[in-house]
Design an enzyme around this catalytic site. Structure first.
Site, PDB file in Angstrom:
ATOM      1  N   LYS A 182      14.082   6.599  11.861  1.00 51.14           N
ATOM      2  CA  LYS A 182      12.743   6.767  12.679  1.00 51.14           C
ATOM      3  C   LYS A 182      11.947   5.593  12.257  1.00 51.14           C
ATOM      4  CE  LYS A 182       8.616   7.934  12.107  1.00 51.14           C
ATOM      5  NZ  LYS A 182       7.862   6.721  12.804  1.00 51.14           N
ATOM      6  N   GLU A 224      10.919   2.636  -1.088  1.00 53.97           N
ATOM      7  CA  GLU A 224      10.375   1.097  -1.227  1.00 53.97           C
ATOM      8  C   GLU A 224       9.105   1.243  -0.973  1.00 53.97           C
ATOM      9  OE1 GLU A 224      12.396  -1.240  -2.406  1.00 53.97           O
ATOM     10  OE2 GLU A 224      14.310  -0.029  -2.343  1.00 53.97           O
ATOM     11  N   CYS A 245       5.576  -6.328   1.541  1.00 56.33           N
ATOM     12  CA  CYS A 245       5.219  -5.392   0.515  1.00 56.33           C
ATOM     13  C   CYS A 245       5.186  -6.125  -0.846  1.00 56.33           C
ATOM     14  CB  CYS A 245       6.529  -4.588   0.261  1.00 56.33           C
ATOM     15  SG  CYS A 245       7.890  -5.132   0.451  1.00 56.33           S
ATOM     16  N   GLU A 288      -3.495  -2.546  -2.678  1.00 59.47           N
ATOM     17  CA  GLU A 288      -2.620  -3.285  -1.554  1.00 59.47           C
ATOM     18  C   GLU A 288      -3.519  -3.678  -0.381  1.00 59.47           C
ATOM     19  OE1 GLU A 288       0.863  -1.663   0.422  1.00 59.47           O
ATOM     20  OE2 GLU A 288       2.031  -3.369  -0.227  1.00 59.47           O
TER      21      GLU A 288
HETATM   22  P1  NAD Z   1       3.264   3.906   6.250  1.00 63.56           P
HETATM   23  O1  NAD Z   1       3.744   4.645   4.954  1.00 63.56           O
HETATM   24  O2  NAD Z   1       2.223   4.403   7.094  1.00 63.56           O
HETATM   25  O3  NAD Z   1       4.470   4.199   7.588  1.00 63.56           O
HETATM   26  C1  NAD Z   1       5.892   3.965   7.178  1.00 63.56           C
HETATM   27  C2  NAD Z   1       6.841   4.965   7.769  1.00 63.56           C
HETATM   28  O4  NAD Z   1       6.357   6.216   7.580  1.00 63.56           O
HETATM   29  C3  NAD Z   1       6.341   4.862   9.465  1.00 63.56           C
HETATM   30  O5  NAD Z   1       7.554   4.951  10.178  1.00 63.56           O
HETATM   31  C4  NAD Z   1       5.555   6.056   9.643  1.00 63.56           C
HETATM   32  O6  NAD Z   1       5.729   6.682  11.064  1.00 63.56           O
HETATM   33  C5  NAD Z   1       6.311   7.078   8.531  1.00 63.56           C
HETATM   34  N1  NAD Z   1       5.375   8.006   8.255  1.00 63.56           N
HETATM   35  C6  NAD Z   1       3.898   8.109   8.123  1.00 63.56           C
HETATM   36  N2  NAD Z   1       3.436   9.501   7.595  1.00 63.56           N
HETATM   37  C7  NAD Z   1       4.626   9.961   7.268  1.00 63.56           C
HETATM   38  C8  NAD Z   1       4.880  11.419   6.872  1.00 63.56           C
HETATM   39  N3  NAD Z   1       4.017  12.333   6.485  1.00 63.56           N
HETATM   40  N4  NAD Z   1       6.144  11.868   6.742  1.00 63.56           N
HETATM   41  C9  NAD Z   1       7.209  10.974   7.085  1.00 63.56           C
HETATM   42  N5  NAD Z   1       6.861   9.798   7.704  1.00 63.56           N
HETATM   43  C10 NAD Z   1       5.564   9.381   7.654  1.00 63.56           C
HETATM   44  O7  NAD Z   1       3.479   2.347   6.254  1.00 63.56           O
HETATM   45  P2  NAD Z   1       3.099   1.195   7.109  1.00 63.56           P
HETATM   46  O8  NAD Z   1       1.671   1.176   7.235  1.00 63.56           O
HETATM   47  O9  NAD Z   1       4.133   1.335   8.324  1.00 63.56           O
HETATM   48  O10 NAD Z   1       3.863   0.036   6.487  1.00 63.56           O
HETATM   49  C11 NAD Z   1       3.008  -0.707   5.328  1.00 63.56           C
HETATM   50  C12 NAD Z   1       3.495  -0.164   3.980  1.00 63.56           C
HETATM   51  O11 NAD Z   1       4.659  -0.280   3.945  1.00 63.56           O
HETATM   52  C13 NAD Z   1       2.698  -0.912   2.885  1.00 63.56           C
HETATM   53  O12 NAD Z   1       2.243  -0.220   2.072  1.00 63.56           O
HETATM   54  C14 NAD Z   1       4.022  -2.024   2.419  1.00 63.56           C
HETATM   55  O13 NAD Z   1       3.896  -2.371   1.119  1.00 63.56           O
HETATM   56  C15 NAD Z   1       5.022  -0.977   2.688  1.00 63.56           C
HETATM   57  N6  NAD Z   1       6.226  -1.780   2.480  1.00 63.56           N
HETATM   58  C16 NAD Z   1       7.350  -1.579   1.558  1.00 63.56           C
HETATM   59  C17 NAD Z   1       8.226  -2.417   1.511  1.00 63.56           C
HETATM   60  C18 NAD Z   1       9.020  -2.342   0.248  1.00 63.56           C
HETATM   61  O14 NAD Z   1      10.413  -2.640   0.541  1.00 63.56           O
HETATM   62  N7  NAD Z   1       8.678  -1.920  -0.873  1.00 63.56           N
HETATM   63  C19 NAD Z   1       8.658  -3.274   2.510  1.00 63.56           C
HETATM   64  C20 NAD Z   1       7.671  -3.181   3.708  1.00 63.56           C
HETATM   65  C21 NAD Z   1       6.676  -2.379   3.588  1.00 63.56           C
END
Ligand code: NAD
Length: 503
Positions: free
Chosen positions: A200, A275, A309, A406
């Site tokens: 997803k 992650e 990230c 962040e």
């Molecule tokens: P997010 O957590 O809002 O969403 C990430 C994914 O999770 C999306 O596909 C979203 O639809 C899904 N999601 C949201 N709520 C959910 C729920 N309740 N249950 C299941 N899935 C759900 O993050 P974002 O805004 O898309 O991305 C930015 C974040 O990702 C930042 O915090 C960044 O640091 C992190 N990130 C981490 C890494 C790493 O490798 N550590 C890499 C890239 C991004």
């Protein structure tokens, strides 16, 4: 001056044909709509205009996809193929991604706002490298033979060995910042291990993943092995995280959502890799080679518009070089050319959405109100695109929100220090622990900081170097488990112990 709004006439015909058609999910090799018929609008952040719509999956659609993947795992050919055959098909998929590297990069430019050259390097080309690296693991997964003692069975002899078996159906949930490569980081090791997958992608950037799913089919990976379900996190993501037939959830995203996923996975005792976010420190000692360190630190925060990230978002600089370093990074920030990702003159595009732009500008405003000095940037352009000028907040108090939270945008918080022992404590005084870097020419200090940093990855005189062969993961609120490297493949396997009676 580059254009601020993407000019779609610059797109290849292949990208235009793909992008401006109807987009459907990919389940069991079929392109399907959501059962409800609902869709989500996908927006180009350079003009805030829709570029298309993707299905908004509900729990019913997720359930259908999981059952397909379960059937493909239990009855289909994928886990039963020879490792060499799986390797060959993953390599074929790598070739197809390489063939379509321009088109895939163009898709990601439009949906994520990033600049074409960087997207081609970090999404398309890194995806190819990842697929080729992971393909090799299919033929290299081995168990052990183990001599048993079994004191309760005197006189008996056993032959025991372990075997790595694919864990089952893997649910992958990914963010928008490097959408294609994130999808491949999750899918490729799962495929190498013999698992089937439902991905997803982020609801902001689903189109690259959908195209990747089509390429998997074209490569000859059997229907039902790679399924792509699009929709919101709250609905589609949550349904995937809590589905009882999923054996493992591999999530990349924010810490808050990661914790929700861990809770949802607990009921079925799913294996989970998370992650999550970061607030990675960079420590620049007085003897740092500034010719390398100043552009290195600027790159660490501003690459991918700060939407990394592991971005180096906290910089601790020794007093003796503080003014020079701040001025040097400010020069780079103010010289960065903002523009649309399709214009070759652009060095930095907009953030992924207007919402993210408001969020980042809010952090800057609150930081300044709390006493930080805004040296450069931190404002929007006079344009509808979600642009934010790369910013430096200097002389920041360590307790401020801009040091603790962040931001996920091009905003660097800089602090001055004198005591090297004290600065290591400050660097570690964070709820996150994803990356950290030390900038010095003193080998003893390199080792002291490398040992002392509480982080999943430590860099020396560089920041943000990731590689397919290098496990990538965080400690504390930055997550658990690893993507990439051998570790990522092993996390898609379960260890089975077999015991044979030789007496
Ligand atoms: P997010 O957590 O809002 O969403 C990430 C994914 O999770 C999306 O596909 C979203 O639809 C899904 N999601 C949201 N709520 C959910 C729920 N309740 N249950 C299941 N899935 C759900 O993050 P974002 O805004 O898309 O991305 C930015 C974040 O990702 C930042 O915090 C960044 O640091 C992190 N990130 C981490 C890494 C790493 O490798 N550590 C890499 C890239 C991004």
């Amino acid at each position: 001056m580059p254009e601020l709004t993407n000019d779609y006439s610059r797109l290849s015909q292949q990208a235009r044909d793909y992008l401006f058609r109807d987009h459907l999910m990919l389940v069991n090799g079929q392109r399907i709509a959501a059962e409800s018929g609902e869709t989500i609008e996908i927006v180009d952040p350079t003009n805030n205009e829709p570029i298309g719509r993707a299905p908004s999956a509900g729990a019913i659609d997720v359930d259908k996809a999981v059952k397909v993947a379960k059937c493909a795992f239990e009855e289909g050919p994928w886990p039963r193929m020879t490792p060499g055959e799986r390797e060959r098909l993953i390599l074929k998929l790598a070739d197809l991604v390489e063939r379509d590297r321009v088109m895939l990069a163009e898709i990601e430019v439009l949906e994520s706002g990033r600049v074409f050259g960087a997207v081609q390097a970090f999404d398309s080309d890194l995806a190819v490298t990842c697929l080729r690296y992971m393909a090799g693991w299919a033929t290299k997964l081995t168990g052990k033979t183990i001599d048993l003692t079994a004191p309760y069975a005197p006189g008996m002899k056993f032959f025991a060995y372990t075997k790595l078996a694919p864990i089952g159906v893997v649910g992958a949930i990914t963010p928008w910042n490097v959408p294609l490569v994130q999808a491949v980081w999750k899918i490729a090791p799962a495929l190498a291990a013999g698992c089937t997958v439902i991905l997803k992608p982020s609801e902001l950037t689903p189109f690259g993943a959908l195209r990747f799913g089509e390429l998997a089919l074209e490569a000859g990976i059997p229907a039902g092995v790679v399924n792509i379900v699009t929709g919101t996190g709250r609905t589609a993501g949550a349904a995937l995280a809590s589905h009882p037939l999923i054996s493992k959830i591999s999530f990349t995203g924010s810490t808050a959502v990661g914790k929700e996923i861990a809770r949802a996975s607990a009921e079925g005792l799913k294996k989970v890799t998370l992650e999550l976010g970061g607030k990675s420190p960079m420590v620049m000692l007085g003897d740092a080679n500034l010719v390398n360190a100043i552009p290195g630190a600027a790159m660490a925060i501003y690459a991918n518009h700060g939407q990394n990230c592991c971005a180096g978002s906290r910089l601790y600089v020794h007093s003796s070089i503080y003014d020079k370093v701040v001025a040097g990074i400010a020069d780079i920030a103010s010289g960065t050319v903002l523009g649309s990702g399709l214009d070759p003159e652009s060095q930095m595009g907009p953030l992924v959405s207007r919402k993210q732009q408001e969020r980042v500008l809010g952090f800057v405003e609150r930081g300044v109100a709390a006493g930080a000095e805004l040296v450069v940037g931190g404002t929007a352009l006079d344009h509808v695109g979600a642009y934010v000028k790369p910013a430096i907040l200097a002389n920041v108090n360590h307790s401020l929100e801009v040091v603790r939270e962040e931001i996920f945008g091009p905003v660097l918080s800089v602090m001055r220090f004198d005591d090297e022992n004290e600065v290591l404590k400050l660097a570690n005084d964070s709820s996150y622990g994803l990356g950290a870097s030390i900038w010095t020419q003193d080998i003893n200090k390199v080792h002291r900081f490398a040992e002392g940093f509480q982080a999943g990855t430590v860099w020396v005189n560089v920041h943000n170097v990731l590689d397919m062969a290098l496990p990538f993961g965080g400690v504390k609120n930055s997550g658990m488990g690893h993507d990439l490297g051998e570790e990522a493949v092993l996390q898609n396997c379960t260890v089975k112990a077999h015991v044979i009676n030789l007496t």
